[in-house]
Structures are given as structure tokens and as C-alpha cells.
Motif scaffolding. Sequence first.
Motif, PDB file in Angstrom:
ATOM      1  N   MET A 184      37.687  10.111  77.718  1.00 25.99           N
ATOM      2  CA  MET A 184      38.844   9.044  77.047  1.00 25.99           C
ATOM      3  C   MET A 184      40.180   8.744  77.088  1.00 25.99           C
ATOM      4  O   MET A 184      40.370   9.375  77.776  1.00 25.99           O
ATOM      5  CB  MET A 184      38.135   9.754  75.533  1.00 25.99           C
ATOM      6  N   PRO A 185      40.131   7.429  76.926  1.00 21.83           N
ATOM      7  CA  PRO A 185      41.778   7.149  76.962  1.00 21.83           C
ATOM      8  C   PRO A 185      43.310   7.769  75.890  1.00 21.83           C
ATOM      9  O   PRO A 185      42.345   7.803  74.924  1.00 21.83           O
ATOM     10  CB  PRO A 185      41.531   5.915  77.434  1.00 21.83           C
TER      11      PRO A 185
ATOM     12  N   GLU B 132      37.046  29.433  76.826  1.00 21.83           N
ATOM     13  CA  GLU B 132      35.224  29.229  77.089  1.00 21.83           C
ATOM     14  C   GLU B 132      34.756  28.340  76.342  1.00 21.83           C
ATOM     15  O   GLU B 132      33.973  27.490  76.826  1.00 21.83           O
ATOM     16  CB  GLU B 132      35.435  31.036  77.433  1.00 21.83           C
ATOM     17  N   TYR B 133      34.737  28.480  75.119  1.00 25.93           N
ATOM     18  CA  TYR B 133      33.580  27.683  74.228  1.00 25.93           C
ATOM     19  C   TYR B 133      33.943  26.236  74.176  1.00 25.93           C
ATOM     20  O   TYR B 133      33.244  25.462  74.701  1.00 25.93           O
ATOM     21  CB  TYR B 133      33.194  28.379  72.720  1.00 25.93           C
ATOM     22  N   TRP B 134      35.391  25.476  74.769  1.00 31.07           N
ATOM     23  CA  TRP B 134      35.682  24.673  74.269  1.00 31.07           C
ATOM     24  C   TRP B 134      35.642  23.786  76.064  1.00 31.07           C
ATOM     25  O   TRP B 134      35.197  22.800  76.610  1.00 31.07           O
ATOM     26  CB  TRP B 134      36.773  24.185  74.387  1.00 31.07           C
TER      27      TRP B 134
ATOM     28  N   GLY C 207      30.171  20.051  79.890  1.00 29.69           N
ATOM     29  CA  GLY C 207      28.844  19.344  79.866  1.00 29.69           C
ATOM     30  C   GLY C 207      27.156  21.492  79.601  1.00 29.69           C
ATOM     31  O   GLY C 207      27.709  21.553  80.735  1.00 29.69           O
ATOM     32  N   THR C 208      26.759  20.365  78.816  1.00 28.09           N
ATOM     33  CA  THR C 208      25.416  22.001  78.951  1.00 28.09           C
ATOM     34  C   THR C 208      24.551  20.960  78.827  1.00 28.09           C
ATOM     35  O   THR C 208      24.589  20.278  78.422  1.00 28.09           O
ATOM     36  CB  THR C 208      26.332  23.368  78.649  1.00 28.09           C
TER      37      THR C 208
ATOM     38  N   LEU D 141      24.542  18.605  76.086  1.00 28.58           N
ATOM     39  CA  LEU D 141      25.341  18.281  75.281  1.00 28.58           C
ATOM     40  C   LEU D 141      26.863  18.526  75.664  1.00 28.58           C
ATOM     41  O   LEU D 141      27.511  18.771  76.489  1.00 28.58           O
ATOM     42  CB  LEU D 141      25.488  19.773  74.340  1.00 28.58           C
ATOM     43  N   GLY D 142      27.764  17.715  74.915  1.00 28.13           N
ATOM     44  CA  GLY D 142      29.274  17.405  75.972  1.00 28.13           C
ATOM     45  C   GLY D 142      29.268  17.283  77.248  1.00 28.13           C
ATOM     46  O   GLY D 142      28.582  16.025  77.150  1.00 28.13           O
ATOM     47  N   GLY D 143      30.006  17.206  78.321  1.00 28.82           N
ATOM     48  CA  GLY D 143      30.359  16.751  78.944  1.00 28.82           C
ATOM     49  C   GLY D 143      31.619  15.383  78.934  1.00 28.82           C
ATOM     50  O   GLY D 143      31.215  14.855  77.756  1.00 28.82           O
TER      51      GLY D 143
END
Length: 276
Positions: free
Chosen positions: A1-2, A57-59, A65-66, A78-80
Motif C-alpha cells: 500500500m502507499p 516470523e509471524y509478520w 501471504g500464506t 491469507l495476507g499478502g
Amino acid sequence: MPNITITIKKFAYDHRTDMENLIMALSQAGDQVRSFSEAKSFAANVSAKVYNEQNGEYWLKYYNGTEEKDAQGINVSLGGSMAYNLADAANMFGLGKDGIDRYKIVYNTFGDILVKMYPELVPSYPVYSKVVDKSFLTSVVSNHPELLEGAAIKQEYVTEITREVSSKSYEIQFETGSAQIRSVSYPVLEEILKSAVVAEGLKLGVYGHTDNVGKDDANIKLSEERAAAVKNYLQSEGLSSERVEARGYGATKPVADNSTIEGRAKNRRVQIVLGN
């Protein structure tokens, strides 16, 4: 994101050099995170400390992405995420090669939605130019072209839409028997362009349709040419060629009765599909 800086206007103008240096630093940091795994890991550890949650590691896992199973055992993504560099920031605010101010379009689109849905709570919203000052970013882009060497994020689109996310038919007026778009339809095309920008992750399908008057071959050819004309317009306004697919179906997919004037009018349409 910007990276968006929210600040007091007087402070920003009194400290213009500091503000521009901040933009430069964030741009270089974006390139670093995207180029080196060590920088990305460092940023993940910083996030864990800033938000006081989990560990680096979590972040990092959710930044990359996972895929995990939900409560029903279904695999979900999730994530990415992606750190922006200066080229990305320029593209977001209309200073890139395509000239599309994505932030402005999204701002006005959702502002209009809020006014329409909650007229008593949100009777209006501030004009974009009063809220967003692009002069700092413009100065950095103009004076530091070396910071634009980092490649911008490139959205990958499917070759052909196989899953439809949304669909809407538009009445785009053409000159009789031709693919020449009448000027009265330009506001409609602008609406289509804005919808495409808001849903930038999806491919855009432009599908032309006619009524059943005339020969089938001629109708299909005309619908193809009209779909191509809409695609060409959208490309001229900044959408990439790989983002838009155009097809013509002639009279093969009616949505109304061709035996009536009203029905034929509904069948003469351009359908816009967003999908992947």
C-alpha cells in the motif's frame, strides 16, 4: 500500500524539505524490502515491536501471504502485501505513465456512495484537491528520477475471463450502422473506466450485442467492432491492453424480446464484465 502522510498543512509547508526527504526515504525503503530478504525480515521484526504482537516470523509469513484451512476445512488465502516504491506512489496518484489518479477515483467513488447511502450523516465530503496535496510527491518525482529506477508493481491478468465477478449492461450510443461512439456516451465510458480502476485486480471484459435486425454475420461483425471501439477508448484513457478483452456476439445472446421495439433496444447493448 502507499504511504500517506496525514499532517497539518502549515506544518507540511513550513517543513517542505523534511516532508520530501521522508517520501524519498520511504521510497528507497520500499525498494530495499522488495529487493532483499534481509530488509524484509528487518521490517517484519519492526512491525512486531511497533504493534506489540507476535514476532517477526509471524509478520513475515502473512506479509508474504500464506494459505490455511478455515473452520470448515476449506483452504483460504491469507495476507499478502507489497511495499511501495516511488514508481508505485507515482502510479497511485496519477503521476505515472498512464496518468490515472487511482487515489482520486477511489476517493470520489466511495465518497459518492456514502452520500447516497447516508445523506443525513454524510451530506457531502471535501473536494479531493482540498484533502490531497500532491505537490510534495510531484517535486520528488521531478527532481529525483534516479529513485524511479525501481520497477513498479505489475498486476498480472488472466488471458481470458473464466469466472465472472460482476456484470452490467450499458447503453452506449454509436453512429447508425458503425462503431463510431457518439460523444453523448463519453460520461458512460468514464463510469466504466472508474469501475475498472476501483477493481484493478480484475480483468475487464467488453462484450458487444445487437438486436436481430439484419444478417447474422453483419451483426456479429458490428458488435465486435463496437466492443473494440470501447476497448480502444479505455486504453486511450490509461488501461493496459492485457487488462481488457473485447468480443462481439451479435444477436446470439438476447436479454429481451426482439419482436418489440423496447426489447430490441435492450438487446443493443455493451456488457461490461469484471472477472478472472
